[in-house]
Design a protein around this motif. Structure first.
Motif, PDB file in Angstrom:
ATOM      1  N   LEU A 165       3.933  10.363   9.524  1.00 13.76           N
ATOM      2  CA  LEU A 165       3.902   8.970  10.014  1.00 13.76           C
ATOM      3  C   LEU A 165       5.186   8.187   9.694  1.00 13.76           C
ATOM      4  CD1 LEU A 165       0.217   7.923   9.146  1.00 13.76           C
ATOM      5  CD2 LEU A 165       1.027   9.357  11.005  1.00 13.76           C
TER       6      LEU A 165
ATOM      7  N   LEU B 208       4.783   4.385   8.348  1.00  7.47           N
ATOM      8  CA  LEU B 208       4.357   3.276   9.208  1.00  7.47           C
ATOM      9  C   LEU B 208       5.323   2.090   9.064  1.00  7.47           C
ATOM     10  CD1 LEU B 208       0.464   3.667   8.847  1.00  7.47           C
ATOM     11  CD2 LEU B 208       1.932   4.534  10.647  1.00  7.47           C
TER      12      LEU B 208
ATOM     13  N   ALA C  88       0.752  -1.491   5.525  1.00  9.65           N
ATOM     14  CA  ALA C  88       0.841  -0.041   5.481  1.00  9.65           C
ATOM     15  C   ALA C  88       2.173   0.367   6.130  1.00  9.65           C
ATOM     16  CB  ALA C  88      -0.343   0.575   6.222  1.00  9.65           C
ATOM     17  N   GLN C  89       3.002   0.991   5.318  1.00  8.06           N
ATOM     18  CA  GLN C  89       2.951   1.282   3.900  1.00  8.06           C
ATOM     19  C   GLN C  89       4.318   1.000   3.294  1.00  8.06           C
ATOM     20  OE1 GLN C  89       1.190   5.016   2.763  1.00  8.06           O
ATOM     21  NE2 GLN C  89      -0.493   4.841   4.223  1.00  8.06           N
TER      22      GLN C  89
ATOM     23  N   GLY D 137      -6.057   4.786   1.307  1.00 12.56           N
ATOM     24  CA  GLY D 137      -6.028   5.639   2.448  1.00 12.56           C
ATOM     25  C   GLY D 137      -6.969   6.857   2.391  1.00 12.56           C
ATOM     26  N   CYS D 138      -6.871   7.578   3.487  1.00 10.70           N
ATOM     27  CA  CYS D 138      -7.693   8.781   3.634  1.00 10.70           C
ATOM     28  C   CYS D 138      -7.517   9.710   2.437  1.00 10.70           C
ATOM     29  CB  CYS D 138      -7.323   9.509   4.929  1.00 10.70           C
ATOM     30  SG  CYS D 138      -7.715   8.570   6.412  1.00 10.70           S
TER      31      CYS D 138
ATOM     32  N   PHE E 293       0.861  -1.188   0.000  1.00 10.63           N
ATOM     33  CA  PHE E 293       0.000   0.000   0.000  1.00 10.63           C
ATOM     34  C   PHE E 293       0.896   1.237   0.000  1.00 10.63           C
ATOM     35  CE2 PHE E 293      -2.556   2.706   3.270  1.00 10.63           C
ATOM     36  CZ  PHE E 293      -3.096   3.495   2.257  1.00 10.63           C
TER      37      PHE E 293
ATOM     38  N   TRP F  76       1.608   0.667  14.015  1.00  8.63           N
ATOM     39  CA  TRP F  76       1.442   2.118  13.958  1.00  8.63           C
ATOM     40  C   TRP F  76       2.026   2.649  15.267  1.00  8.63           C
ATOM     41  CZ3 TRP F  76      -3.246   4.695  11.208  1.00  8.63           C
ATOM     42  CH2 TRP F  76      -3.041   6.079  11.128  1.00  8.63           C
TER      43      TRP F  76
ATOM     44  N   ASN G 119     -12.747   4.424   1.003  1.00  7.60           N
ATOM     45  CA  ASN G 119     -11.830   3.954   2.055  1.00  7.60           C
ATOM     46  C   ASN G 119     -12.309   4.466   3.405  1.00  7.60           C
ATOM     47  OD1 ASN G 119      -9.061   3.204   3.272  1.00  7.60           O
ATOM     48  ND2 ASN G 119      -9.203   5.403   3.705  1.00  7.60           N
ATOM     49  N   GLU G 120     -12.326   3.592   4.384  1.00 13.29           N
ATOM     50  CA  GLU G 120     -12.697   3.985   5.752  1.00 13.29           C
ATOM     51  C   GLU G 120     -13.859   4.967   5.740  1.00 13.29           C
ATOM     52  OE1 GLU G 120      -9.303   4.957   8.249  1.00 13.29           O
ATOM     53  OE2 GLU G 120      -8.527   2.922   8.038  1.00 13.29           O
TER      54      GLU G 120
ATOM     55  N   LEU H  90       1.311  10.297   1.237  1.00 10.38           N
ATOM     56  CA  LEU H  90       1.413  10.565   2.670  1.00 10.38           C
ATOM     57  C   LEU H  90       2.898  10.707   2.996  1.00 10.38           C
ATOM     58  CD1 LEU H  90      -0.181   8.194   5.418  1.00 10.38           C
ATOM     59  CD2 LEU H  90       1.552   9.927   5.817  1.00 10.38           C
TER      60      LEU H  90
ATOM     61  N   TRP I 279      -2.633  14.787   5.608  1.00 13.89           N
ATOM     62  CA  TRP I 279      -1.278  14.391   5.944  1.00 13.89           C
ATOM     63  C   TRP I 279      -0.309  15.559   5.892  1.00 13.89           C
ATOM     64  CZ3 TRP I 279      -2.406  10.452   8.486  1.00 13.89           C
ATOM     65  CH2 TRP I 279      -3.306   9.507   8.049  1.00 13.89           C
TER      66      TRP I 279
ATOM     67  N   GLU J 183       0.542   5.395  -0.209  1.00 11.40           N
ATOM     68  CA  GLU J 183      -0.378   6.541  -0.178  1.00 11.40           C
ATOM     69  C   GLU J 183       0.390   7.835  -0.407  1.00 11.40           C
ATOM     70  OE1 GLU J 183      -2.664   6.653   3.448  1.00 11.40           O
ATOM     71  OE2 GLU J 183      -3.957   8.264   2.708  1.00 11.40           O
TER      72      GLU J 183
ATOM     73  N   GLU K 187      -5.215  -2.663   4.986  1.00 10.74           N
ATOM     74  CA  GLU K 187      -4.304  -1.874   5.832  1.00 10.74           C
ATOM     75  C   GLU K 187      -4.006  -2.672   7.093  1.00 10.74           C
ATOM     76  OE1 GLU K 187      -5.138   2.292   6.428  1.00 10.74           O
ATOM     77  OE2 GLU K 187      -6.005   2.472   4.423  1.00 10.74           O
TER      78      GLU K 187
ATOM     79  N   TYR L  50      -4.587  -2.087  12.797  1.00 12.98           N
ATOM     80  CA  TYR L  50      -3.182  -1.766  13.052  1.00 12.98           C
ATOM     81  C   TYR L  50      -2.773  -2.299  14.422  1.00 12.98           C
ATOM     82  CZ  TYR L  50      -3.003   1.381   9.024  1.00 12.98           C
ATOM     83  OH  TYR L  50      -3.007   1.885   7.752  1.00 12.98           O
TER      84      TYR L  50
ATOM     85  N   HIS M 290      -9.593  -3.144   8.285  1.00 12.56           N
ATOM     86  CA  HIS M 290      -8.361  -2.452   8.681  1.00 12.56           C
ATOM     87  C   HIS M 290      -8.081  -2.727  10.152  1.00 12.56           C
ATOM     88  CE1 HIS M 290      -8.513   0.829   5.306  1.00 12.56           C
ATOM     89  NE2 HIS M 290      -8.436  -0.397   4.851  1.00 12.56           N
TER      90      HIS M 290
HETATM   91  O1  AHR Z   1      -2.241   4.270   6.593  1.00 13.08           O
HETATM   92  C1  AHR Z   1      -2.510   5.498   7.177  1.00 13.08           C
HETATM   93  C2  AHR Z   1      -3.997   5.781   7.272  1.00 13.08           C
HETATM   94  O2  AHR Z   1      -4.592   4.875   8.136  1.00 13.08           O
HETATM   95  C3  AHR Z   1      -4.806   5.614   6.000  1.00 13.08           C
HETATM   96  O3  AHR Z   1      -4.755   6.727   5.192  1.00 13.08           O
HETATM   97  C4  AHR Z   1      -6.174   5.405   6.531  1.00 13.08           C
HETATM   98  O4  AHR Z   1      -6.977   4.647   5.653  1.00 13.08           O
HETATM   99  C5  AHR Z   1      -5.969   4.754   7.861  1.00 13.08           C
HETATM  100  O5  AHR Z   1      -6.694   5.346   8.861  1.00 13.08           O
END
Ligand code: AHR
Length: 495
Positions: A312, A350, A344-345, A70-71, A23, A300, A172-173, A27, A96, A25, A296, A239, A237
């Motif tokens: 991150l 992360l 991720a990622q 991701g977001c 993954f 984290w 996503n989410e 970010l 981000w 992003e 994901e 973490y 998802h």
């Molecule tokens: O991986 C970081 C973030 O974690 C992603 O953007 C989101 O989907 C999740 O909350």
């Protein structure tokens, strides 16, 4: 003492290679610097993609890459990322770090990257702030072969042939950054949006619905009840966070023995989550047509001191490597439902495979686990039972050792073992059954470290890396292996 029985003649289905997916992003320094440096960069690159990272990802046979979030996906407007780069719109990456996103890495660059990696693209569309038309036209732009406004625009932008696109996420989410929706509302939106994610020509899209956060079983229940016939996959998802998401997740490097233990415990929790979400999916999809897509996962942790909190960026130790191994063993055991996962990622964010510092690059301990375990991709899962010794702390008990094995098309068996105990080695007796006569030829590789927070730095990039493993004996099909504390072992068995 741990006892393992490996039945080499009992297979339990195929380990989908996409379990080893990734993954990336928009970010922090994942896409920009980590992957994309631009054609004019002094960092050696091919068409703007840095060569060192490209090669590292090829070496672990990355099967599939999820993008652009991701977001970020629910704020991404794909039209801003096509056409001549100098004219592309600049936007604020509000999720981000509030940095300027110049859209230099867009659809063409991502698809080119996947072609260079020989991996499949998995694109996540925008439901949260996008429109049905925008999503529909993106699919047309990427996959339509004939004359149409979007296909013609793609050609004007330099790509004649449509791309093959199999995996597409519809949001996503959407319970959180993707729109703060209720499952009932998202289920209806999902049904509507996916209608216009069309299959053009021979391109058949595998549609993935945005799934639950951690243990939100109601989300899975509602999505399956209301929308199962319209989806091929449903995401999840989770973490591994040793501390508390809001109050302090825990340091990547500076942690106590108790934090090591709790990290392993939380990683192992993935098994319960998959089991319980699967039970709900089974109710509506007993034939297991719909894949669980864990798009994901990973550790984290707190960002490295002095770095942008919105980026991150975290270091990666032997602890992260064990977390990866724990996950792979769980994913293998649920291979009948888990069709894809994405750590991720990929770079600098992360639980990354690769960290960069401008022109420098290092491989993390997690990378090495992906490298060792790549042999399981697409192989036949073998029946393994484990009666493990215990790993205990303050009255809490975890299984110390785990084993998983597969057989590839050439009949070669790969047996992976780990010992999560930070302190105690493990003696493992493995009864290898189902191989008639003859002697076994076994080679071993091991990833371990002398300290819980052992990691690679730009000054010492090879402190944690696989080494040859020979601490085992074989007699009459009985293998006895000594696993150091904090170790991951991969045995390649030829019969
Ligand atoms: O991986 C970081 C973030 O974690 C992603 O953007 C989101 O989907 C999740 O909350």
């Amino acid at each position: 003492m741990t006892n393992v029985v490996l039945n080499t003649d009992v297979t339990k289905g195929t380990i989908n290679k996409n379990i080893y997916g990734h993954f990336a992003e928009h970010l922090g320094r994942c896409i920009y610097e980590g992957i994309w440096v631009g054609e004019d960069s002094s960092i050696p690159n091919t068409n703007g993609i840095r060569n060192d990272v490209l090669q590292a990802l090829k070496d672990i046979r990355i099967p599939l890459l999820r993008w652009p979030g991701g977001c970020f996906a629910d704020e991404y407007h794909w039209r801003d990322g096509v056409g001549p780069r100098e004219g592309r719109k600049h936007m604020i990456n509000t999720h981000w770090g509030g940095v300027v996103e110049n859209n230099h890495f867009g659809t063409h660059e991502f698809m080119m990257l996947c072609e260079m990696l020989e991996c499949e693209p998995y694109i996540c569309g925008n439901v949260g702030s996008g429109s049905v038309q925008e999503m529909s036209e993106w699919i047309e732009y990427m996959t339509f072969d004939g004359e149409s406004p979007m296909a013609n625009w793609r050609r004007e932008n330099g790509r004649q042939e449509p791309w093959d696109l199999t995996y597409f996420g519809v949001g996503n989410e959407n319970w959180g950054c993707g729109g703060n929706m209720r499952p009932e509302y998202y289920a209806d939106l999902y049904r509507r949006f996916q209608t216009f994610v069309r299959n053009y020509g021979d391109n058949k899209i595998y549609r993935i619905a945005g799934g639950a956060n951690v243990d939100d079983y109601n989300w899975t229940e509602v999505l399956m009840r209301e929308a199962a016939p319209f989806m091929d996959g449903l995401s999840l998802h989770y973490y591994t966070i040793p501390g508390d998401f809001w109050k302090g997740k825990g340091s990547a490097l500076d942690f106590e023995e108790s934090e090591w233990f709790v990290t392993m415990k939380k990683a192992l929790h993935m098994n319960e989550l998959i089991t319980r979400h699967s039970t709900i999916m089974d109710k509506y999809d007993p034939d297991k047509r719909i894949g669980m897509i864990i798009d994901e996962w990973g550790t984290w942790l707190d960002v490295e001191p002095g770095t942008n909190p919105g980026f991150l960026y975290q270091q990666n130790t032997i602890r992260d490597a064990l977390v990866a191994a724990v996950h792979f063993h769980i994913f293998h055991n649920h291979a009948d439902r888990v069709q894809m996962t994405n750590i991720a990622q990929t770079v600098n964010v992360l639980q990354a495979m690769v960290l960069t510092d401008n022109e420098k690059m290092l491989l993390t301990p997690t990378y090495h686990v992906f490298d060792m375990y790549k042999e399981h991709q697409g192989a036949q899962l073998l029946d393994v039972s484990v009666d493990s010794g215990t790993y205990e702390m303050e009255g809490d008990v975890l299984p110390q050792v785990s084993a998983t094995a597969s057989k590839n098309a050439d009949g070669v068996i790969h047996l992976s073992l780990y010992n999560i105990d930070h302190q105690h080695p493990a003696s493992v007796s493995i009864d290898i059954r189902g191989i008639a006569g003859g002697s076994l030829s076994i080679e071993g590789r091991m990833l371990t470290a002398d300290e819980m927070n052992a990691h690679n730095t730009f000054e010492n990039p090879e402190r944690v890396k696989p080494e040859a493993y020979t601490d085992f004996t074989v007699e009459n099909g009985q293998l006895t292996a000594q696993l150091p504390n904090m170790s991951i072992i991969q045995l390649t068995i030829h019969s």
